[in-house]
Write a protein that holds these residues in place. Structure first.
Motif, PDB file in Angstrom:
ATOM      1  N   VAL A  38       7.806  -3.118 -10.156  1.00  9.31           N
ATOM      2  CA  VAL A  38       9.090  -2.577  -9.715  1.00  9.31           C
ATOM      3  C   VAL A  38       8.924  -1.610  -8.551  1.00  9.31           C
ATOM      4  CG1 VAL A  38      11.071  -1.173 -10.428  1.00  9.31           C
ATOM      5  CG2 VAL A  38      10.173  -2.937 -11.956  1.00  9.31           C
ATOM      6  N   LEU A  39       7.987  -0.691  -8.658  1.00 13.35           N
ATOM      7  CA  LEU A  39       7.835   0.322  -7.617  1.00 13.35           C
ATOM      8  C   LEU A  39       7.037  -0.176  -6.423  1.00 13.35           C
ATOM      9  CD1 LEU A  39       7.254   3.657  -9.561  1.00 13.35           C
ATOM     10  CD2 LEU A  39       9.372   2.723  -8.655  1.00 13.35           C
ATOM     11  N   PHE A  40       6.111  -1.101  -6.651  1.00 12.32           N
ATOM     12  CA  PHE A  40       5.199  -1.481  -5.559  1.00 12.32           C
ATOM     13  C   PHE A  40       5.164  -2.989  -5.277  1.00 12.32           C
ATOM     14  CE2 PHE A  40       3.131   2.493  -7.253  1.00 12.32           C
ATOM     15  CZ  PHE A  40       3.634   3.311  -6.243  1.00 12.32           C
ATOM     16  N   ASN A  41       5.977  -3.752  -5.987  1.00 14.71           N
ATOM     17  CA  ASN A  41       5.979  -5.216  -5.794  1.00 14.71           C
ATOM     18  C   ASN A  41       4.556  -5.756  -5.763  1.00 14.71           C
ATOM     19  OD1 ASN A  41       7.194  -7.715  -5.473  1.00 14.71           O
ATOM     20  ND2 ASN A  41       7.201  -7.602  -3.242  1.00 14.71           N
ATOM     21  N   ASN A  42       3.766  -5.293  -6.693  1.00 14.40           N
ATOM     22  CA  ASN A  42       2.344  -5.641  -6.726  1.00 14.40           C
ATOM     23  C   ASN A  42       1.937  -5.977  -8.157  1.00 14.40           C
ATOM     24  OD1 ASN A  42      -0.384  -5.904  -6.011  1.00 14.40           O
ATOM     25  ND2 ASN A  42      -0.782  -3.743  -6.370  1.00 14.40           N
ATOM     26  N   PRO A  43       2.499  -7.044  -8.724  1.00 18.93           N
ATOM     27  CA  PRO A  43       2.164  -7.369 -10.108  1.00 18.93           C
ATOM     28  C   PRO A  43       0.706  -7.752 -10.239  1.00 18.93           C
ATOM     29  CG  PRO A  43       3.374  -9.159  -9.092  1.00 18.93           C
ATOM     30  CD  PRO A  43       3.405  -8.020  -8.116  1.00 18.93           C
ATOM     31  N   PRO A  44       0.081  -7.402 -11.350  1.00 24.94           N
ATOM     32  CA  PRO A  44      -1.320  -7.787 -11.539  1.00 24.94           C
ATOM     33  C   PRO A  44      -1.435  -9.278 -11.788  1.00 24.94           C
ATOM     34  CG  PRO A  44      -0.447  -6.795 -13.537  1.00 24.94           C
ATOM     35  CD  PRO A  44       0.623  -6.653 -12.493  1.00 24.94           C
TER      36      PRO A  44
ATOM     37  N   ILE B 214      11.334   7.485  -7.472  1.00 23.47           N
ATOM     38  CA  ILE B 214      10.022   7.930  -7.957  1.00 23.47           C
ATOM     39  C   ILE B 214      10.151   9.273  -8.663  1.00 23.47           C
ATOM     40  CG2 ILE B 214       7.674   8.571  -7.288  1.00 23.47           C
ATOM     41  CD1 ILE B 214       7.851   6.639  -4.990  1.00 23.47           C
ATOM     42  N   ASP B 215      10.895  10.191  -8.079  1.00 22.26           N
ATOM     43  CA  ASP B 215      11.099  11.505  -8.688  1.00 22.26           C
ATOM     44  C   ASP B 215      12.383  12.093  -8.132  1.00 22.26           C
ATOM     45  OD1 ASP B 215      10.764  13.721 -10.225  1.00 22.26           O
ATOM     46  OD2 ASP B 215       9.113  14.581  -9.074  1.00 22.26           O
ATOM     47  N   SER B 216      13.154  12.732  -8.995  1.00 16.45           N
ATOM     48  CA  SER B 216      14.409  13.356  -8.578  1.00 16.45           C
ATOM     49  C   SER B 216      14.615  14.631  -9.375  1.00 16.45           C
ATOM     50  CB  SER B 216      15.588  12.396  -8.799  1.00 16.45           C
ATOM     51  OG  SER B 216      15.773  12.147 -10.183  1.00 16.45           O
ATOM     52  N   ASP B 217      15.462  15.503  -8.847  1.00 15.88           N
ATOM     53  CA  ASP B 217      15.787  16.740  -9.564  1.00 15.88           C
ATOM     54  C   ASP B 217      17.104  16.612 -10.313  1.00 15.88           C
ATOM     55  OD1 ASP B 217      17.581  16.721  -7.502  1.00 15.88           O
ATOM     56  OD2 ASP B 217      16.951  18.635  -6.624  1.00 15.88           O
ATOM     57  N   PHE B 218      17.539  15.400 -10.540  1.00 14.77           N
ATOM     58  CA  PHE B 218      18.773  15.148 -11.272  1.00 14.77           C
ATOM     59  C   PHE B 218      18.641  13.857 -12.062  1.00 14.77           C
ATOM     60  CE2 PHE B 218      19.178  12.739  -7.380  1.00 14.77           C
ATOM     61  CZ  PHE B 218      19.773  11.554  -7.783  1.00 14.77           C
TER      62      PHE B 218
ATOM     63  N   LEU C 234      12.945   6.970 -11.911  1.00 15.71           N
ATOM     64  CA  LEU C 234      12.934   5.804 -12.787  1.00 15.71           C
ATOM     65  C   LEU C 234      12.020   6.003 -13.993  1.00 15.71           C
ATOM     66  CD1 LEU C 234      13.999   2.910 -13.059  1.00 15.71           C
ATOM     67  CD2 LEU C 234      12.024   2.139 -11.737  1.00 15.71           C
ATOM     68  N   LEU C 235      10.873   6.617 -13.771  1.00 13.24           N
ATOM     69  CA  LEU C 235       9.886   6.727 -14.848  1.00 13.24           C
ATOM     70  C   LEU C 235      10.233   7.806 -15.864  1.00 13.24           C
ATOM     71  CD1 LEU C 235       6.584   6.185 -12.846  1.00 13.24           C
ATOM     72  CD2 LEU C 235       8.104   4.520 -13.924  1.00 13.24           C
ATOM     73  N   GLY C 236      11.296   8.557 -15.623  1.00 12.91           N
ATOM     74  CA  GLY C 236      11.763   9.515 -16.627  1.00 12.91           C
ATOM     75  C   GLY C 236      12.843   8.940 -17.514  1.00 12.91           C
ATOM     76  N   MET C 237      13.169   7.661 -17.329  1.00 10.01           N
ATOM     77  CA  MET C 237      14.268   7.044 -18.065  1.00 10.01           C
ATOM     78  C   MET C 237      13.780   6.392 -19.354  1.00 10.01           C
ATOM     79  SD  MET C 237      16.456   5.349 -14.951  1.00 10.01           S
ATOM     80  CE  MET C 237      16.888   6.306 -13.483  1.00 10.01           C
ATOM     81  N   ALA C 238      14.546   6.590 -20.420  1.00 11.67           N
ATOM     82  CA  ALA C 238      14.134   6.120 -21.742  1.00 11.67           C
ATOM     83  C   ALA C 238      14.024   4.603 -21.807  1.00 11.67           C
ATOM     84  CB  ALA C 238      15.111   6.623 -22.800  1.00 11.67           C
ATOM     85  N   GLY C 239      14.905   3.894 -21.123  1.00 10.06           N
ATOM     86  CA  GLY C 239      14.886   2.440 -21.202  1.00 10.06           C
ATOM     87  C   GLY C 239      13.611   1.829 -20.669  1.00 10.06           C
ATOM     88  N   VAL C 240      13.041   2.441 -19.628  1.00  7.86           N
ATOM     89  CA  VAL C 240      11.776   1.944 -19.068  1.00  7.86           C
ATOM     90  C   VAL C 240      10.688   1.990 -20.131  1.00  7.86           C
ATOM     91  CG1 VAL C 240       9.966   2.437 -17.377  1.00  7.86           C
ATOM     92  CG2 VAL C 240      12.376   2.574 -16.718  1.00  7.86           C
TER      93      VAL C 240
ATOM     94  N   SER D 288      -3.751  14.882 -14.002  1.00 12.48           N
ATOM     95  CA  SER D 288      -3.991  15.325 -15.378  1.00 12.48           C
ATOM     96  C   SER D 288      -2.723  15.374 -16.207  1.00 12.48           C
ATOM     97  CB  SER D 288      -4.631  16.716 -15.370  1.00 12.48           C
ATOM     98  OG  SER D 288      -3.779  17.659 -14.728  1.00 12.48           O
ATOM     99  N   SER D 289      -1.563  15.143 -15.592  1.00 10.15           N
ATOM    100  CA  SER D 289      -0.297  15.200 -16.312  1.00 10.15           C
ATOM    101  C   SER D 289       0.662  14.184 -15.716  1.00 10.15           C
ATOM    102  CB  SER D 289       0.319  16.600 -16.200  1.00 10.15           C
ATOM    103  OG  SER D 289       0.676  16.878 -14.850  1.00 10.15           O
ATOM    104  N   PHE D 290       1.755  13.968 -16.434  1.00  8.89           N
ATOM    105  CA  PHE D 290       2.760  13.032 -15.943  1.00  8.89           C
ATOM    106  C   PHE D 290       3.345  13.503 -14.619  1.00  8.89           C
ATOM    107  CE2 PHE D 290       7.405  12.039 -15.904  1.00  8.89           C
ATOM    108  CZ  PHE D 290       7.296  10.706 -15.564  1.00  8.89           C
ATOM    109  N   GLN D 291       3.607  14.806 -14.494  1.00 12.76           N
ATOM    110  CA  GLN D 291       4.175  15.313 -13.253  1.00 12.76           C
ATOM    111  C   GLN D 291       3.204  15.117 -12.085  1.00 12.76           C
ATOM    112  OE1 GLN D 291       7.420  16.391 -12.625  1.00 12.76           O
ATOM    113  NE2 GLN D 291       6.593  16.029 -10.574  1.00 12.76           N
ATOM    114  N   GLU D 292       1.935  15.362 -12.324  1.00 14.61           N
ATOM    115  CA  GLU D 292       0.943  15.127 -11.266  1.00 14.61           C
ATOM    116  C   GLU D 292       0.883  13.647 -10.905  1.00 14.61           C
ATOM    117  OE1 GLU D 292      -2.891  16.709 -12.039  1.00 14.61           O
ATOM    118  OE2 GLU D 292      -2.212  18.797 -12.150  1.00 14.61           O
ATOM    119  N   PHE D 293       1.043  12.785 -11.902  1.00 18.73           N
ATOM    120  CA  PHE D 293       1.063  11.342 -11.644  1.00 18.73           C
ATOM    121  C   PHE D 293       2.214  10.995 -10.709  1.00 18.73           C
ATOM    122  CE2 PHE D 293       2.934   7.231 -13.142  1.00 18.73           C
ATOM    123  CZ  PHE D 293       1.963   6.394 -12.622  1.00 18.73           C
ATOM    124  N   ARG D 294       3.399  11.529 -10.978  1.00 21.72           N
ATOM    125  CA  ARG D 294       4.545  11.255 -10.090  1.00 21.72           C
ATOM    126  C   ARG D 294       4.308  11.816  -8.694  1.00 21.72           C
ATOM    127  NH1 ARG D 294      10.155  12.290 -13.295  1.00 21.72           N
ATOM    128  NH2 ARG D 294       9.291  14.380 -13.404  1.00 21.72           N
TER     129      ARG D 294
END
Length: 818
Positions: A654-660, A587-591, A626-632, A747-753
């Motif tokens: 992918v993250l929640f196994n909860n497809p709409p 979900i979020d990493s420092d690397f 994962l969400l910081g990766m260009a391929g996604v 209000s931002s991508f970081q807050e979303f993560r």
């Protein structure tokens, strides 16, 4: 069912989930207390999870009382436990699952110690497998029809022909070498050295720009074509080169390629040449090649263009020709003298006078190119000596054949084998010998029969009822079936010797021993197959390049970047697995785990080389997880514009196994901008939501996708709209803000993560569910709920690692029961 629960759900939920609306195909009035009924139980699990997450009733509606939420959760959980006990009290059953083509290929390779060159692997011959629940391991999607049996026969025949050989190889290993200094003397390609960027020097060739060729100078001995590979196999390519950096200290990067009809087979090696000019080094790679290739070339990728785009030399030539037509020889001689005095040649491109000092530019010294192959680990190959372990010429062929298949069948069929089963294979061997076949051919026929048997093609689990039929766990699998479950989970292949020995000794029924085996197996190189199978399918990396970005809009996009964005999630997963890091890093990493091309794309300095490695992120970087990766983000685009809905679906799957739910038939698409319109994707989505049939789904979907709008089509960060028709100044700013279905705002991508991290348990459960499906080869059933809850708890208590997740599943009672 407690009356309080039923009344509360009627009061708070029936308006949206009643006979008139039935959103998400859920009707409160049709639920009952029978959780043995799978469909009914699935609805209750969905209700429990939704009210626990605060998503039901939806934001803005009167919330359920806290005591009702607690009571509902307890009742559903206990009822599922009761359903589990009831479901496990069943008759003995047989579970069959066909090996998928990756498992088949790996199993053959491990069984017979074989390597498959390009074009000769079972993967190249077998059709793609069906998938279900996101994986190619689910039994219901792995059917076996007559046409597939034909494929299996052809593949088994090729394997047998390759495994057992007659005589020496048709093409022995040869060493072929091209000295680059010979190019200048070649009548076919000597013209290459007429340009400034390629010049013969003592012992070799200096390359500043352009590419060499090997035409007529490098081929397999005795052949007339330009290919160094007469047969599919492995070949070693060695380039001896040195270099001088440019005035900025940058070293040249070269690429060795082969002309080939398949684009993926063209690049052989790409390397930074950092060896000194006067002390060249060898740069080598061993890779598979096939017989379709042609000549080789070496090009400098970051060379200097020594020629001008304008062509004054051409202008002089034309002017001289024009005055020559009028017999004005005086003017012709004057123009010729001026052309020579100014240094312009007669080529179509003209040397740039500002680049005459070649010492300023990076240069490569090319000494030689050597090719060795086809390579054989040994001859006869190991598959031959493994099968024919006592030589090739038996005095008693059938006695020797019996010994061969006594060694082979228990490993091939992954269990002890009875005498009648041995006799069935030996029967076909005897028939081949009786018909005049050689001993080698008879063993090949027996090997084909072994590989065609359902005992090889299927993973078979026969349940053994326990004596105590009051136990929850009434059906068990034996130790050899446990060994196969473990090996096909972690290695995508058959058990090795250690697992077979443990199974023979009855040790795998012990959870402690299984845990120790997990540690051993994860340390084996074959564990990379778990990454390349489970992670590839869970993270959907095969779909990252479904749309190619428009090169006119995204000029920074190139082939090295396209390869890197697909590999990045797998390398990240591999690092998290090997280093026993928390799964919340997804979900979020420092690397990040990147190579030089991705680091450049992400604006990260001081990363060089193609190999992937962990790199700590600078402060305030939007990368990580994962969400910081260009391929996604490339997956969630169509090559021209971003598609937030597609990105939202990815996050939920992918993250929640909860497809709409699938969109209604009349939902349509979020249309691109038409000429003259400059609506952002958010503005177009707002228009789309005016369609009544679309509004309810998009409320729970759009926030996950719009939160990622700071990433453009190729995953580059942006603060303003780009792509499509957006050009120039005053571009609309990106608005990633939103409100999640549970009411949390950002209000931002970081807050979303950050908000996603607060749903860590939801992610853990989803990851456990994905791993469960991959492990057991079937969808999740309501009876699995308690086991999954236990797995999540154990994972949290043991560092939130993938190893802890795997161990919890493998040591569970469910793993040894059916």
């Amino acid at each position: 069912m407690p009356q309080d629960i039923f009344l509360a759900l009627q009061t708070h939920c029936q308006q949206c989930h009643g006979p008139d609306t039935a959103e998400a195909d859920l009707r409160i009035d049709q639920l009952n207390a029978d959780l043995v009924d799978r469909e009914n139980a699935a609805h209750w699990i969905e209700i429990r999870n939704a009210i626990n997450r605060g998503e039901m009733p939806p934001d803005g509606e009167t919330p359920l009382p806290v005591d009702v939420i607690s009571q509902t959760s307890r009742w559903v959980t206990q009822s599922l436990r009761d359903a589990t006990r009831a479901e496990h009290r069943s008759d003995t059953q047989v579970q069959l699952r066909r090996l998928n083509r990756h498992e088949y290929t790996n199993t053959v390779a491990d069984l017979l110690s074989m390597k498959f060159p390009t074009g000769e692997s079972p993967l190249d011959a077998l059709p793609p497998d069906g998938t279900a629940e996101g994986f190619d391991k689910v039994g219901s999607a792995l059917m076996l029809d007559p046409s597939l049996m034909t494929h299996y026969y052809e593949v088994a025949r090729r394997i047998a022909d390759r495994a057992i050989v007659d005589g020496p190889p048709e093409y022995p290993t040869e060493i072929m070498r091209m000295e680059f200094e010979d190019i200048a003397e070649s009548t076919a390609i000597g013209y290459l050295v007429s340009r400034l960027g390629m010049e013969p020097v003592p012992g070799g060739l200096r390359l500043i720009e352009g590419r060499t060729r090997s035409f007529g100078l490098l081929r397999y001995p005795g052949r007339k074509d330009q290919n160094v590979a007469p047969v599919n196999g492995f070949y070693r390519f060695t380039l001896r080169a040195g270099a001088r950096p440019d005035e900025d200290g940058q070293w040249p990067r070269v690429r060795l390629t082969q002309s080939h009809p398949d684009d993926t087979m063209r690049t052989i090696m790409e390397v930074d040449v950092t060896a000194p000019w006067d002390h060249p080094a060898e740069y080598s790679v061993t890779i598979p090649r096939d017989s379709l290739g042609k000549e080789l070339s070496v090009e400098i990728l970051n060379g200097t263009n020594l020629y001008m785009g304008q062509r004054p030399g051409e202008d002089f030539r034309r002017a001289i020709n024009e005055v020559g037509k009028t017999d004005n020889f005086t003017e012709s001689l004057r123009l010729t003298g001026r052309k020579i005095a100014e240094g312009w040649g007669g080529d179509r491109s003209t040397p740039d006078p500002e680049k005459r000092d070649l010492t300023r530019f990076k240069q490569v010294y090319l000494d030689y190119l050597e090719v060795e192959g086809p390579l054989y680990d040994q001859w006869p190959p190991q598959s031959h000596t493994t099968l024919l372990f006592q030589g090739d010429d038996p005095t008693d062929p059938m006695a020797y054949a019996r010994q061969i298949f006594r060694r082979l069948l228990p490993r091939a069929w992954r269990r002890p084998v009875g005498e009648r089963e041995f006799d069935s294979i030996l029967g076909v061997v005897q028939v081949e010998l009786d018909n005049g076949g050689s001993f080698h051919q008879a063993i090949r026929v027996g090997l084909i029969a072994t590989l065609m048997s359902p005992n090889f093609l299927y993973l078979t689990e026969i349940s053994q009822p326990l004596d105590d039929d009051t136990s929850v766990e009434t059906n068990t699998i034996d130790d050899h079936q446990i060994a196969s479950r473990m090996s096909y989970l972690l290695w995508n292949s058959m058990p090795d010797g250690s697992l077979f020995r443990a199974a023979d000794a009855g040790q795998l029924s012990d959870a402690t021993h299984r845990a120790a085996q997990v540690d051993r197996m994860l340390g084996d190189p074959k564990a990379d197959r778990f990454v390349n199978s489970f992670a590839r399918q869970w993270l959907q990396t095969d779909e990252f390049l479904s749309f190619v970005p428009d090169r006119n809009l995204y000029r920074d996009y190139d082939e090295p970047l396209s390869k890197a964005v697909v590999q990045e999630p797998l390398e990240f997963f591999r690092h998290v697995l090997r280093e026993d890091l928390s799964v919340l890093n997804f979900i979020d990493s420092d690397f990040v785990v990147v190579n030089d091309r991705l680091a450049q794309h992400y604006g990260i300095a001081n990363v060089s080389g193609e190999q992937f490695r962990k790199v700590s992120l600078p402060p305030h970087s939007p990368r990580g997880g994962l969400l910081g990766m260009a391929g996604v983000h490339q997956k969630g685009s169509d090559g021209i514009r971003t598609k937030p809905v597609s990105r939202a679906v990815y996050v939920r799957e992918v993250l929640f196994n909860n497809p709409p739910d699938p969109p209604p038939p009349n939902a349509g698409e979020v249309e691109p901008n038409i000429r003259g319109q400059y609506l952002t994707v958010r503005e177009r989505l707002m228009q789309h939501k005016q369609i009544e049939a679309c509004a309810s789904c998009h409320r729970s979907l759009d926030p996950y996708g719009l939160a990622l709008e700071n990433f453009n089509v190729i995953g580059a960060w942006r603060d303003q709209q780009d792509g499509e028709n957006f050009r120039g100044r005053n571009l609309p700013p990106i608005d990633p803000s939103g409100r999640l279905p549970n009411g949390q705002e950002f209000s931002s991508f970081q807050e979303f993560r950050d908000r996603l991290l607060l749903q860590g348990d939801r992610f853990r459960r989803a990851l456990a569910e994905k791993t469960f499906i991959y492990t057991f080869g079937r969808p999740i059933a309501p009876a699995d709920d308690a086991m999954l809850a236990q797995v999540v708890t154990e994972m949290k208590n043991n560092g939130d690692t993938l190893r802890a997740l795997i161990k919890s599943i493998v040591t569970s009672k469910a793993f040894v029961t059916r």
